[in-house]
Design a protein around this motif. Structure first.
Motif, PDB file in Angstrom:
ATOM      1  N   GLU A 462      11.982  53.104  32.827  1.00  0.00           N
ATOM      2  CA  GLU A 462      11.570  52.138  34.097  1.00  0.00           C
ATOM      3  C   GLU A 462      10.004  52.244  34.351  1.00  0.00           C
ATOM      4  O   GLU A 462       9.669  53.239  34.480  1.00  0.00           O
ATOM      5  CB  GLU A 462      12.660  52.321  35.130  1.00  0.00           C
ATOM      6  N   ASP A 464       7.608  50.405  37.637  1.00  0.00           N
ATOM      7  CA  ASP A 464       7.237  49.387  38.562  1.00  0.00           C
ATOM      8  C   ASP A 464       5.938  48.573  38.221  1.00  0.00           C
ATOM      9  O   ASP A 464       4.819  48.865  38.355  1.00  0.00           O
ATOM     10  CB  ASP A 464       6.935  50.204  39.809  1.00  0.00           C
ATOM     11  N   LEU A 471       8.726  54.980  36.804  1.00  0.00           N
ATOM     12  CA  LEU A 471       9.729  55.341  37.652  1.00  0.00           C
ATOM     13  C   LEU A 471      10.477  56.528  37.179  1.00  0.00           C
ATOM     14  O   LEU A 471      11.477  57.002  37.856  1.00  0.00           O
ATOM     15  CB  LEU A 471      10.624  54.213  38.022  1.00  0.00           C
ATOM     16  N   ARG A 473      12.925  56.824  35.169  1.00  0.00           N
ATOM     17  CA  ARG A 473      14.409  56.489  35.042  1.00  0.00           C
ATOM     18  C   ARG A 473      14.716  56.024  33.638  1.00  0.00           C
ATOM     19  O   ARG A 473      14.046  54.703  33.208  1.00  0.00           O
ATOM     20  CB  ARG A 473      14.917  55.628  36.074  1.00  0.00           C
TER      21      ARG A 473
END
Length: 669
Positions: A462, A464, A471, A473
């Motif tokens: 992930e 941003d 991120l 993730r």
């Protein structure tokens, strides 16, 4: 496991950290020699033992593991004829007392830790040996009562020393005025008086030494000679008797060689076991379920060297797919995800608890093969790509259904087109061999391949898009982007260059090359081997005979592959694709049907094996036009693009409202 894998994933640091948690030389040795195991059942047993030990520590227990101080020397020399010293027997007696203490402690914990307590239950008490050592030796000195002869000798020595003391007191009183200092000295083990040099003839005796300045001579008084000779004789007798006592104790200890070795080894195992438990406590390690079928499902996993600073990783593989392609920007955590999975696998197979949530499941692999880092060698002048290919050749040679393959940055270090093709071919081969594969890449072609190929799945790290910060993730089932334009713009790249890059990327270099340059047109000479979905095949079988002559998948008979390749050689790229066109994606080696027209970025929606994939038009070649495939301009393409169930639902919904009726669209990549 080969050493390259262990070093690449940081396994030696795990061994070092574990050794620091051990207290004995054997526990530290077992930690340094620890290696991943291959037997799933044995691994389960070791994990259960470690979990038991960790539970004892977690509930505040202070397990009295002996330090084994001095026991390494004793075990090396026991049975070799070496005569152990008073210090050696002090260490041995402390070891024997600690064994008894540990056995009693673990007996009391047999219900709470049945597996661990069985180790202590196998140890030997050896009370007779301990009792004899304690009778003979105390505080590192042989006791008088060790033997009757030693008692006799030391009594005579005491009498002699008393006589000598009285004689010395008399001599000092007599010669105090001519002594350089009022101190009695020793020279060569003999008692002497420090006499001023000019008065040396006033003292009867032998000069044994002289001061550096020559002003003092050290004289052994004649009155002491007899007493000192007698004392020296008694000291020699004492030494011989002490050697005899130590020899008897050594022989007694050697008769317990097997028991001492068993206890020492058991304590080393227990120390190693509780070291694993202590290490687990430092990273909140948990037990996981073990399988030999390549299934992994863990949540909130953390790299043991990163701890709380790492965003936890949720990861799964081996259930509906065995190959996972992770995409995303640089510094987004892709490599950390690979190393976390690899290192936790090695730790689990070593019987270590791993930092994941409860209920995790991990697979046992015969081999973990990695290609992480560029592996360049200045001495051999190897390029990044050469090192990568060398690693991959080795991986392909050993890969099978019990191999975990971790590849970082596929297709890097060479021409993107060739690199992508080679990477996809290697992924296919690894999948064919049955290996579990996790790979990272920046290239969209590879993630499209994963989206369209059974047994493969995409994942992304992930990012941003507002703050342009990773991120860290992992999202499985979604393909990621590199965010190159956003990152470049934020770092100060001029807007005009970003816009130019988008134009070149979307429409191809040849359309926007400078006028003074002659563009080279790529020639497609590889023959596709399209795979049609069942629905497409049913339709193609109903089309005109002219179509049959082009599409070998609709023909009858047993034509050779060379004929099929010749028939399916793609035509030149079309200027614009129409809905219903059958197109070929060379890098996927698959054909599909255009279901969505070109968007603003030049991406075409293509139905591949029941999944809708967005592919840039420059990567597509017209295979068979919709005009050839379908009779008439008003042909209902929903027959091809929609499932039979969805067509029925649409027809029903067109007539009346049906509660709960939903149209299920294919997943889009």
């Amino acid at each position: 496991m080969n050493e390259n894998t262990l070093n690449s994933l940081g396994y030696p640091q795990i061994q070092k950290n574990l050794a620091a948690c051990a207290t004995s030389y054997l526990g530290k040795r077992y930690a340094r020699e620890m290696r991943p195991m291959l037997d799933a059942r044995l691994i389960e047993i070791r994990l259960e033992e470690t979990a038991e030990a960790a539970a004892l520590i977690r509930f505040g227990a202070s397990v009295p593991i002996p330090s084994l101080e001095g026991m390494e020397t004793i075990m090396d020399l026991l049975g070799t004829g070496y005569l152990f010293s008073e210090r050696d027997f002090s260490h041995l007696s402390q070891f024997l007392r600690s064994c008894v203490q540990l056995m009693k402690y673990m007996e009391a914990k047999s219900e709470a830790a049945p597996t661990v307590s069985r180790y202590a239950a196998s140890m030997m008490g050896m009370e007779s040996l301990l009792s004899e050592i304690e009778r003979c030796i105390h505080s590192g000195r042989i006791q008088d009562q060790a033997s009757k002869e030693l008692v006799r000798i030391r009594k005579k020595m005491t009498v002699n020393e008393e006589r000598m003391k009285r004689k010395l007191d008399s001599l000092v009183s007599k010669h105090r005025s001519i002594m350089q200092e009022n101190v009695i000295s020793q020279r060569g083990g003999r008692t002497v008086l420090p006499i001023k040099k000019e008065f040396r003839k006033l003292v009867k005796g032998s000069v044994l030494d002289e001061s550096g300045s020559g002003q003092t001579v050290y004289i052994e008084p004649a009155e002491l000679v007899g007493l000192q000779m007698e004392l020296a004789s008694l000291q020699a007798e004492e030494s011989r008797e002490e050697m005899k006592i130590l020899g008897d104790l050594t022989s007694l200890a050697e008769s317990y060689h097997r028991e001492i070795a068993l206890n020492t080894e058991t304590i080393g195992i227990l120390d190693f076991l509780f070291a694993k438990a202590k290490y687990a406590a430092t990273m909140d390690g948990r037990i996981v379920h073990v399988n030999a079928n390549g299934r992994v499902r863990i949540q909130n996993a953390r790299h043991p060297f990163m701890g709380a600073s790492m965003v936890p990783l949720d990861f799964a593989i081996g259930h509906t797919y065995s190959s996972l392609i992770i995409t995303g920007p640089n510094t987004g955590g892709k490599t950390v995800a690979l190393k976390t999975l690899g290192l936790l696998t090695l730790m689990m197979q070593s019987g270590l608890l791993v930092p994941v949530s409860e209920g995790g499941e991990m697979a046992v692999y015969r081999e973990v093969a990695v290609d992480i880092g560029d592996g360049q060698s200045l001495e051999q002048a190897l390029s990044t790509f050469s090192a990568h290919i060398r690693n991959m050749i080795g991986i392909l040679e050993q890969a099978d259904s019990s191999t975990l393959v971790l590849i970082d940055e596929m297709a890097s270090g060479t021409d993107p087109g060739e690199g992508v093709g080679l990477s996809i071919a290697m992924l296919e081969e690894l999948h064919h061999l049955g290996a579990t594969v996790v790979a990272t890449t920046h290239f969209g072609e590879i993630k499209h391949f994963a989206a369209a190929t059974p047994g493969f799945e995409n994942a992304r790290m992930e990012f941003d898009t507002v703050s342009l910060q990773p991120l860290y993730r992992l999202r499985i089932g979604e393909a990621g982007e590199s965010y190159a334009y956003s990152i470049a713009l934020k770092l100060g790249m001029p807007q005009r260059i970003i816009e130019r890059s988008k134009v070149v990327s979307d429409q191809g270099v040849s359309r926007h090359v400078s006028p003074n340059l002659t563009p080279s047109v790529p020639i497609v000479n590889s023959a596709p081997s399209p795979r049609s979905s069942t629905m497409e095949q049913e339709h193609l079988n109903k089309t005109r005979n002219t179509v049959k002559s082009v599409n070998p998948s609709a023909q009858t008979g047993t034509r050779k592959q060379s004929d099929r390749s010749e028939t399916l050689e793609p035509t030149s790229p079309a200027k614009a694709f129409r809905k219903g066109d059958r197109v070929y994606a060379a890098y996927l080696n698959q054909s599909g049907i255009v279901c969505d027209l070109e968007d603003s970025r030049g991406n075409i929606g293509v139905m591949l094996r029941g999944r809708k994939v967005k592919i840039h038009k420059k990567r597509l070649t017209l295979h068979i036009s919709a005009q050839e495939l379908y009779p008439g301009d008003d042909y209902d393409l929903d027959i091809v693009l929609e499932t039979k169930e969805n067509r029925k639902k649409r027809k029903l919904m067109g007539r009346k409202h049906v509660e709960g009726l939903k149209i299920e669209l294919p997943p889009e990549e």
